[in-house]
Scaffold this active site. Structure first.
Site, PDB file in Angstrom:
ATOM      1  N   PHE A 126       0.861  -1.265   0.080  1.00 41.42           N
ATOM      2  CA  PHE A 126       0.183   0.065   0.095  1.00 41.42           C
ATOM      3  C   PHE A 126       0.900   1.246  -0.021  1.00 41.42           C
ATOM      4  O   PHE A 126       1.798   1.202   0.880  1.00 41.42           O
ATOM      5  CB  PHE A 126      -0.854   0.016   1.248  1.00 41.42           C
ATOM      6  CG  PHE A 126      -1.795   0.926   1.201  1.00 41.42           C
ATOM      7  CD1 PHE A 126      -2.971   1.092   0.370  1.00 41.42           C
ATOM      8  CD2 PHE A 126      -1.580   2.480   1.979  1.00 41.42           C
ATOM      9  CE1 PHE A 126      -3.841   2.157   0.424  1.00 41.42           C
ATOM     10  CE2 PHE A 126      -2.645   3.350   1.905  1.00 41.42           C
ATOM     11  CZ  PHE A 126      -3.783   3.224   1.337  1.00 41.42           C
ATOM     12  N   ASP A 195       3.522  -4.793   8.634  1.00 44.06           N
ATOM     13  CA  ASP A 195       2.297  -4.031   8.597  1.00 44.06           C
ATOM     14  C   ASP A 195       1.098  -4.987   8.678  1.00 44.06           C
ATOM     15  O   ASP A 195       1.022  -5.674   7.514  1.00 44.06           O
ATOM     16  CB  ASP A 195       2.234  -3.246   7.343  1.00 44.06           C
ATOM     17  CG  ASP A 195       0.890  -2.063   7.208  1.00 44.06           C
ATOM     18  OD1 ASP A 195      -0.155  -2.610   7.837  1.00 44.06           O
ATOM     19  OD2 ASP A 195       1.197  -1.237   6.788  1.00 44.06           O
ATOM     20  N   TYR A 220      -9.387   0.145  11.713  1.00 42.27           N
ATOM     21  CA  TYR A 220     -10.683   0.445  11.198  1.00 42.27           C
ATOM     22  C   TYR A 220     -11.110  -0.501  10.277  1.00 42.27           C
ATOM     23  O   TYR A 220     -12.032  -0.243   9.732  1.00 42.27           O
ATOM     24  CB  TYR A 220     -10.794   2.183  10.564  1.00 42.27           C
ATOM     25  CG  TYR A 220      -9.605   2.343  10.009  1.00 42.27           C
ATOM     26  CD1 TYR A 220      -9.451   1.926   8.755  1.00 42.27           C
ATOM     27  CD2 TYR A 220      -8.584   3.271  10.381  1.00 42.27           C
ATOM     28  CE1 TYR A 220      -8.261   2.360   7.808  1.00 42.27           C
ATOM     29  CE2 TYR A 220      -7.426   3.788   9.713  1.00 42.27           C
ATOM     30  CZ  TYR A 220      -7.396   3.296   8.206  1.00 42.27           C
ATOM     31  OH  TYR A 220      -6.217   3.636   7.576  1.00 42.27           O
ATOM     32  N   LYS A 221     -10.246  -1.473  10.257  1.00 43.88           N
ATOM     33  CA  LYS A 221     -10.768  -2.545   9.187  1.00 43.88           C
ATOM     34  C   LYS A 221     -11.502  -3.671  10.070  1.00 43.88           C
ATOM     35  O   LYS A 221     -12.318  -3.410  10.400  1.00 43.88           O
ATOM     36  CB  LYS A 221      -9.617  -3.075   8.180  1.00 43.88           C
ATOM     37  CG  LYS A 221      -8.665  -1.877   7.558  1.00 43.88           C
ATOM     38  CD  LYS A 221      -7.861  -2.153   6.616  1.00 43.88           C
ATOM     39  CE  LYS A 221      -7.041  -1.128   6.073  1.00 43.88           C
ATOM     40  NZ  LYS A 221      -7.710  -0.507   5.135  1.00 43.88           N
ATOM     41  N   ARG A 369     -12.471  -5.284  -5.028  1.00 44.16           N
ATOM     42  CA  ARG A 369     -12.255  -5.777  -3.726  1.00 44.16           C
ATOM     43  C   ARG A 369     -13.225  -6.208  -2.987  1.00 44.16           C
ATOM     44  O   ARG A 369     -14.266  -5.387  -2.858  1.00 44.16           O
ATOM     45  CB  ARG A 369     -11.254  -4.894  -2.982  1.00 44.16           C
ATOM     46  CG  ARG A 369      -9.850  -4.510  -3.710  1.00 44.16           C
ATOM     47  CD  ARG A 369      -8.849  -3.942  -2.390  1.00 44.16           C
ATOM     48  NE  ARG A 369      -9.521  -3.143  -1.567  1.00 44.16           N
ATOM     49  CZ  ARG A 369      -9.082  -2.514  -0.466  1.00 44.16           C
ATOM     50  NH1 ARG A 369      -7.829  -2.898   0.058  1.00 44.16           N
ATOM     51  NH2 ARG A 369      -9.962  -1.567   0.059  1.00 44.16           N
TER      52      ARG A 369
END
Lengths: 394, 394
Positions: A126, A195, A220-221, A369
């Protein structure tokens, strides 16, 4: 009823985690974007209202002690710890993932010491990790070398100071081999920063078990902490005394209220703190973590694989051949909790999916996704998503 | 009724800002700690409930666009701008003050260029600024030199790259001469970073008018944003293209959703962003800023000086001679919105004050701090605080 619909019904009926869906606020949308923003846990609104109305509004400044605001970063870190296989006392919550990548990578280079002046970074990362790694390299006098995770073992050498890797690739959903890559980095005498943004809360990580040095992740995922909720930093216990932060804010001081002009770092994970913690977001996250009560990560992983397997089966049966291309590995050992499909007109297709009540996301230039959060996604959702996808690509 | 009580009554009756108190949630405590954590604005709870329940809970991922989450850092920066004398487009909100000090100071050193390798830092600063300045110096190859703000003009030289100063001293409440010090730094060819934590929202700052280069500040003191609410970063418009961030996270990218492996900075203040913004805290702050509707900062400053003048008068009359020593300058031009009193047993005295409903704070080793937020503190509060202080020191 089609064969797949009835299969979905059977899978849902046998799903031991099915009741967890009630711990979330959901509607009839099929929400497959929990890998970007997790759904709202049902207990969060009341907790946030209390934090705002009573803790801030009535107790005001006293809440730093009385409501446990001051110790929230390490207390909530200890709530996240079992979800990523860490014993207590090694995680602090605060700042964004980007800021934590900077702390971890600079600290890793400093641990590696003189003579090691190269940072390896996942070339498929990312982007923010790469941008921050570039800054960390520039500011520590290192060279930065992007390499594919599979090529890390051969790229390691005497000059390698630190390696920044993603546990699960944000785009393809590929799960990298954390134990083997960590061992390879250690064999070369370097330090690894993982990560965990796309793995924590979706599968077992085993930070302690595999001897990971440093790790960061967002909340937050799959941890459902809310939009932009604070990230976290893991520093393995035996490295904490050598953790030399590039952001030594007063919250990381051994005596933060001593107002000393000279910096002296605190012991333990607290050394990873920086400035005043963001209390509203942090305590919303704390409430969100209640949904994990009694939920083993291993059961979450088993359901996650069952969900993605079933999605691949439904896509295979419903979607016309050649219309989408699977980017996510078929092997369980290489799959996170997301399925990525390449599709020429992915942007338009995702718009149509969302209009029809199936929410995934689009990543430029051509990726669809779909994230599967085992706590609240069921097999009927999966069958419906694939069916609507088949309509949307026609 | 005592003379001071009736004087307080007259001052309150003539106070044009008195009605603003209704915009806050308050009780019968005299709250003089708004310089540490501002009181709760009345509109915040409902706004936060909407952000959590509807924006996150119902719209979920769509809120990044539909609820304006993505653009919140610059939108809220533009709300803060008029309070610190800045035109729009120069402030972004996010991260902690410590993190923003790091960004600003490293960027300032980079603007100064080769040959300038010294950072001056306020020797009396709130400690975190000094700790972060030390890290910024270390990571940019600079020497760090602590100097008293009054000695900055004589300490400046050809080697000075950047100067980090506090507008108002956190301990004494002394207001430093921002226009003169900024001009002196510029005359030496260096860049100045002002920390506005203790001035923004209490007095006019005039960032644009005085040609300040960079500034940072927190939002939880006189801006009432809530515990640990995000800080902000000001980058003067004509320096924005030269702002080279040490934390170039994806939110500062020219094309953040392009997922480009190479970093390319955005134009404008957005370049100061880093990672995903902390939405709950940020939108609580946005709601908190509504209390400034129709309130000129000049009127706030006039009332602030009247409040601190009156407090000094009441302390002079009520508190036994020699029991406390005034640390805050008597001259208006040198006073912020806080009064600091040195007192041998300050810790115990503050405990007694709080027990009796007067909330200030204690700063080690011997300082009583009283902050006067003109939006919600009245003159009767001031008289009561001084009277209770006189009882507490006996």
């Amino acid at each position: 009823m089609s064969e797949l619909k009835s299969a979905a019904g059977e899978l849902d009926a046998a799903d031991e985690l099915a009741a967890l869906r009630e711990r979330f606020v959901l509607d009839d949308v099929v929400y497959l974007d929990g890998n970007s923003l997790g759904a709202l846990p049902a207990g969060v609104p009341a907790r946030v209202a209390d934090v705002v109305g009573r803790q801030w509004g009535e107790l005001r400044i006293r809440s730093w002690e009385e409501s446990g605001w001051w110790s929230a970063p390490e207390r909530i870190g200890d709530r996240i710890a079992p979800l990523v296989g860490a014993a207590a006392g090694q995680i602090v919550v605060g700042d964004s993932t980007s800021v934590n990548v900077f702390k971890a990578l600079v600290a890793a280079v400093r641990m590696a010491g003189e003579g090691r002046d190269e940072i390896l970074v996942d070339a498929t990362t990312f982007p923010t990790d790469g941008y921050i790694a570039e800054s960390a390299a520039r500011m520590t006098g290192c060279a930065l070398r992007p390499v594919a995770p599979s090529e890390v073992p051969s790229a390691l050498g005497d000059r390698t100071a630190a390696v920044l890797l993603n546990h699960v690739d944000y785009r393809t959903g590929r799960l990298h081999d954390l134990p083997a890559l960590t061992a390879a980095v250690h064999a070369a005498g370097a330090y690894v920063v993982w990560d965990l943004c796309h793995s924590a809360g979706a599968l077992p990580v085993g930070l302690d078990e595999h001897g990971v040095d440093l790790a960061v992740g967002c909340t937050y995922k799959y941890l459902n902490g809310g939009p932009g909720s604070p990230a976290y930093l893991y520093v393995r216990r035996d490295l904490q005394n050598r953790f030399d932060s590039p952001l030594p804010g007063w919250n990381s001081h051994a005596e933060p209220f001593g107002m000393r002009p000279a910096y002296a770092p605190a012991s333990g994970a607290v050394r990873g703190r920086v400035g005043t913690p963001d209390i509203l977001s942090m305590l919303a996250l704390e409430a969100a973590l209640d949904v994990w009560e009694g939920v083993p990560v291993e059961a979450v992983r088993a359901k996650s694989l069952a969900l993605t397997d079933f999605f691949l089966r439904c896509v295979g049966e419903y979607v016309p051949d050649g219309r989408v291309e699977l980017l996510t590995p078929a092997a369980h050992a290489e799959r996170g909790s997301q399925v990525a499909l390449r599709c020429d007109d992915a942007g338009d297709v995702m718009k149509r999916l969302i209009e029809r009540g199936v929410v995934g996301d689009f990543r430029a230039p051509d990726v669809l996704r779909f994230g599967f959060t085992p706590l609240y996604v069921g097999f009927a959702d999966v069958e419906r998503a694939a069916r609507v996808l088949a309509e949307a690509v026609v």
